[in-house]
Write a protein that holds these residues in place. Sequence first.
Motif, mmCIF file in Angstrom:
data_model
loop_
_atom_site.group_PDB
_atom_site.id
_atom_site.type_symbol
_atom_site.label_atom_id
_atom_site.label_comp_id
_atom_site.label_asym_id
_atom_site.label_seq_id
_atom_site.Cartn_x
_atom_site.Cartn_y
_atom_site.Cartn_z
ATOM 1 N N MET A 5 0.848 -1.188 0.000
ATOM 2 C CA MET A 5 0.000 0.000 0.000
ATOM 3 C C MET A 5 0.885 1.240 0.000
ATOM 4 S SD MET A 5 -2.876 1.197 2.773
ATOM 5 C CE MET A 5 -4.131 0.089 2.163
ATOM 6 N N ASP A 6 0.577 2.226 -0.865
ATOM 7 C CA ASP A 6 1.411 3.414 -0.910
ATOM 8 C C ASP A 6 1.221 4.229 0.366
ATOM 9 O OD1 ASP A 6 -0.444 5.919 -1.509
ATOM 10 O OD2 ASP A 6 -1.231 4.218 -2.648
ATOM 11 N N ALA A 7 2.230 5.059 0.672
ATOM 12 C CA ALA A 7 2.254 5.778 1.947
ATOM 13 C C ALA A 7 1.069 6.717 2.098
ATOM 14 C CB ALA A 7 3.567 6.554 2.067
ATOM 15 N N ALA A 8 0.671 7.383 1.007
ATOM 16 C CA ALA A 8 -0.454 8.315 1.098
ATOM 17 C C ALA A 8 -1.737 7.587 1.465
ATOM 18 C CB ALA A 8 -0.620 9.052 -0.225
ATOM 19 N N ARG A 9 -1.967 6.419 0.847
ATOM 20 C CA ARG A 9 -3.169 5.640 1.164
ATOM 21 C C ARG A 9 -3.120 5.139 2.608
ATOM 22 N NH1 ARG A 9 -8.004 4.428 2.083
ATOM 23 N NH2 ARG A 9 -8.623 2.245 1.927
ATOM 24 N N LEU A 10 -1.960 4.734 3.056
ATOM 25 C CA LEU A 10 -1.810 4.260 4.429
ATOM 26 C C LEU A 10 -2.173 5.360 5.414
ATOM 27 C CD1 LEU A 10 -0.819 1.989 6.333
ATOM 28 C CD2 LEU A 10 1.481 2.919 6.084
ATOM 29 N N ARG A 11 -1.740 6.600 5.122
ATOM 30 C CA ARG A 11 -2.006 7.708 6.038
ATOM 31 C C ARG A 11 -3.491 8.022 6.147
ATOM 32 N NH1 ARG A 11 2.566 10.182 3.466
ATOM 33 N NH2 ARG A 11 1.254 11.754 2.485
ATOM 34 N N THR A 12 -4.276 7.732 5.108
ATOM 35 C CA THR A 12 -5.713 8.027 5.169
ATOM 36 C C THR A 12 -6.435 7.172 6.196
ATOM 37 O OG1 THR A 12 -6.322 6.432 3.429
ATOM 38 C CG2 THR A 12 -5.725 8.665 2.721
ATOM 39 N N LEU A 13 -5.827 6.057 6.620
ATOM 40 C CA LEU A 13 -6.471 5.169 7.585
ATOM 41 C C LEU A 13 -6.278 5.629 9.025
ATOM 42 C CD1 LEU A 13 -5.359 1.733 6.061
ATOM 43 C CD2 LEU A 13 -7.496 2.974 5.645
ATOM 44 N N VAL A 14 -5.342 6.550 9.254
ATOM 45 C CA VAL A 14 -4.944 6.899 10.613
ATOM 46 C C VAL A 14 -6.097 7.438 11.456
ATOM 47 C CG1 VAL A 14 -3.510 8.496 11.961
ATOM 48 C CG2 VAL A 14 -2.519 7.203 10.062
ATOM 49 N N PRO A 15 -6.889 8.416 10.987
ATOM 50 C CA PRO A 15 -7.943 8.953 11.868
ATOM 51 C C PRO A 15 -8.927 7.893 12.351
ATOM 52 C CG PRO A 15 -7.592 10.400 9.987
ATOM 53 C CD PRO A 15 -6.824 9.140 9.714
ATOM 54 N N ALA A 16 -9.330 6.991 11.463
ATOM 55 C CA ALA A 16 -10.286 5.959 11.865
ATOM 56 C C ALA A 16 -9.702 5.027 12.913
ATOM 57 C CB ALA A 16 -10.739 5.161 10.643
ATOM 58 N N VAL A 17 -8.414 4.721 12.789
ATOM 59 C CA VAL A 17 -7.780 3.823 13.752
ATOM 60 C C VAL A 17 -7.646 4.507 15.108
ATOM 61 C CG1 VAL A 17 -5.734 2.429 14.231
ATOM 62 C CG2 VAL A 17 -6.571 2.636 11.884
ATOM 63 N N ILE A 18 -7.232 5.780 15.114
ATOM 64 C CA ILE A 18 -7.160 6.519 16.377
ATOM 65 C C ILE A 18 -8.534 6.572 17.032
ATOM 66 C CG2 ILE A 18 -6.757 8.785 17.416
ATOM 67 C CD1 ILE A 18 -4.560 9.251 15.368
ATOM 68 N N GLY A 19 -9.568 6.836 16.236
ATOM 69 C CA GLY A 19 -10.916 6.906 16.778
ATOM 70 C C GLY A 19 -11.367 5.592 17.395
ATOM 71 N N THR A 20 -11.033 4.481 16.755
ATOM 72 C CA THR A 20 -11.410 3.169 17.283
ATOM 73 C C THR A 20 -10.751 2.915 18.631
ATOM 74 O OG1 THR A 20 -11.711 2.272 15.054
ATOM 75 C CG2 THR A 20 -11.376 0.686 16.829
ATOM 76 N N ASP A 53 -7.394 -6.849 5.249
ATOM 77 C CA ASP A 53 -8.111 -5.694 5.787
ATOM 78 C C ASP A 53 -7.096 -4.764 6.454
ATOM 79 O OD1 ASP A 53 -9.783 -3.856 6.970
ATOM 80 O OD2 ASP A 53 -10.519 -5.225 8.523
ATOM 81 N N PRO A 54 -6.528 -3.813 5.704
ATOM 82 C CA PRO A 54 -5.474 -2.952 6.265
ATOM 83 C C PRO A 54 -5.909 -2.204 7.527
ATOM 84 C CG PRO A 54 -5.565 -2.735 3.883
ATOM 85 C CD PRO A 54 -6.765 -3.532 4.277
ATOM 86 N N GLN A 55 -7.117 -1.651 7.503
ATOM 87 C CA GLN A 55 -7.557 -0.889 8.671
ATOM 88 C C GLN A 55 -7.734 -1.796 9.886
ATOM 89 O OE1 GLN A 55 -10.530 2.175 8.006
ATOM 90 N NE2 GLN A 55 -11.509 1.703 9.966
ATOM 91 N N GLY A 56 -8.327 -2.969 9.681
ATOM 92 C CA GLY A 56 -8.478 -3.907 10.783
ATOM 93 C C GLY A 56 -7.141 -4.339 11.356
ATOM 94 N N TRP A 57 -6.168 -4.550 10.467
ATOM 95 C CA TRP A 57 -4.814 -4.921 10.910
ATOM 96 C C TRP A 57 -4.224 -3.809 11.770
ATOM 97 C CZ3 TRP A 57 0.144 -3.285 10.961
ATOM 98 C CH2 TRP A 57 1.166 -4.234 11.070
ATOM 99 N N LEU A 58 -4.333 -2.556 11.312
ATOM 100 C CA LEU A 58 -3.785 -1.443 12.076
ATOM 101 C C LEU A 58 -4.461 -1.300 13.431
ATOM 102 C CD1 LEU A 58 -3.374 1.285 9.302
ATOM 103 C CD2 LEU A 58 -1.532 0.182 10.576
ATOM 104 N N VAL A 59 -5.786 -1.498 13.471
ATOM 105 C CA VAL A 59 -6.504 -1.422 14.750
ATOM 106 C C VAL A 59 -5.974 -2.476 15.718
ATOM 107 C CG1 VAL A 59 -8.733 -1.846 15.867
ATOM 108 C CG2 VAL A 59 -8.614 -0.375 13.844
ATOM 109 N N THR A 60 -5.829 -3.706 15.230
ATOM 110 C CA THR A 60 -5.368 -4.801 16.094
ATOM 111 C C THR A 60 -3.962 -4.542 16.626
ATOM 112 O OG1 THR A 60 -6.734 -6.397 14.908
ATOM 113 C CG2 THR A 60 -4.884 -7.273 16.164
ATOM 114 N N VAL A 61 -3.049 -4.174 15.743
ATOM 115 C CA VAL A 61 -1.664 -3.956 16.159
ATOM 116 C C VAL A 61 -1.550 -2.728 17.056
ATOM 117 C CG1 VAL A 61 0.668 -3.450 15.337
ATOM 118 C CG2 VAL A 61 -0.735 -5.143 14.150
#
Length: 385
Positions: A5-20, A53-61
């Motif tokens: 996943m490119d870095a820009a796309r990865l960064r778009t997931l950050v707010p949702a993960v912080i919120g979770t 599921d990139p976002q789910g992975w980030l939430v778990t880790v």
Amino acid sequence: MDRVMDAARLRTLVPAVIGTLGRRGADFAAAEDAVQEALVEAVRVWPDDPPRDPQGWLVTVAWRKFLDATRADTSRRRREVRVEEEPAPGPAPDVDDTLQLYFLCAHPSLSPASAVALTLRAVGGLTTRQIAQAYLVPEATMAQRISRAKRTVSGVRFDRPGDLATVLRVLYLVFNEGYSGDVDLAAEAIRLTRELAARVDEPEASGLLALMLLHSARRPARTRADGTLVTLAEQDRGRWDQALITEGVAVLQAALARDRLGEYQAQAAVAALHADARTAAETDWVQIVEWYDELVRLTGSPVARLNRAVAVGEADGPRAGLAALAELDPGLPRYDAVAAYLHERDGDRAAAARLYAEAARAAANLPEREHLTRQAARLNAALRG
């Protein structure tokens, strides 16, 4: 998903993960730290083992990182953190916390510099090192700034509405800053503003997006190969990005159609008129003065009045511009540069040369100082000849 996943796309997931993480019991500062650690892990692991599921992975880790930090720090923190059973990897909850993060990171209690840094890290997903490189400060300095900002907003409730006007000002500050390192802050500001405009029912968010797009369209023509500035009148308009201009004008027209005019829409309208002119001589300065009149009415800004004086000088002649300038405070930034330009157009090269030299001494950055110094030298050489 792509192999990496490119870095820009990865960064778009950050707010949702912080919120979770916040909904699971982590405070903002701890959640943000844990997500940054998870991003580092993602960069290391994903190229060889990309998740479905990139976002789910980030939430778990990130949740694991948070739990580890909490358990290691219980003797110091002296407060309970509600920790449920560690959730199994899987789809992340479909809740969008991005807008609340914008509000939190641009909280009025923060200084502009702190709000910018915190927005870039928590909403933009940039690392402290990337932000420090972009602002040409030591990483330790930026780390302290971000840490203080997180402490300042640590007690702010995450579910309270924030001040959209402050968020827009912070994003505009990001856009207008110089950039260095591996992150283009202008592009990052456009990305974040585009996301914000899609989430709020506010024409001013679209107006700011249009303004950024139209200014960015001129960026390739703004400097020479040696880094020296090229004035708007001298720019090669063939180098302007027509795709950005087309998008910016479309976004602006949709915002103006809402009939809720604000300062960013008015500024974007001025930029659109410059973009519409095939040559500098064809610029519709009369209409630009009218838009500056609207901007002054909306904001009372001395900077808007200063820019209006330039536009008046183009529309009605340099004497009219100087008369408009005489109503303003000579201590304004760029006052001497504007006065120099108008005096030169009025034929008073001696006054213009003196004012260019004074403006150069007060210039805020090196490219501008060098540009103004060259203008003074050019006129002095002509006077001696």
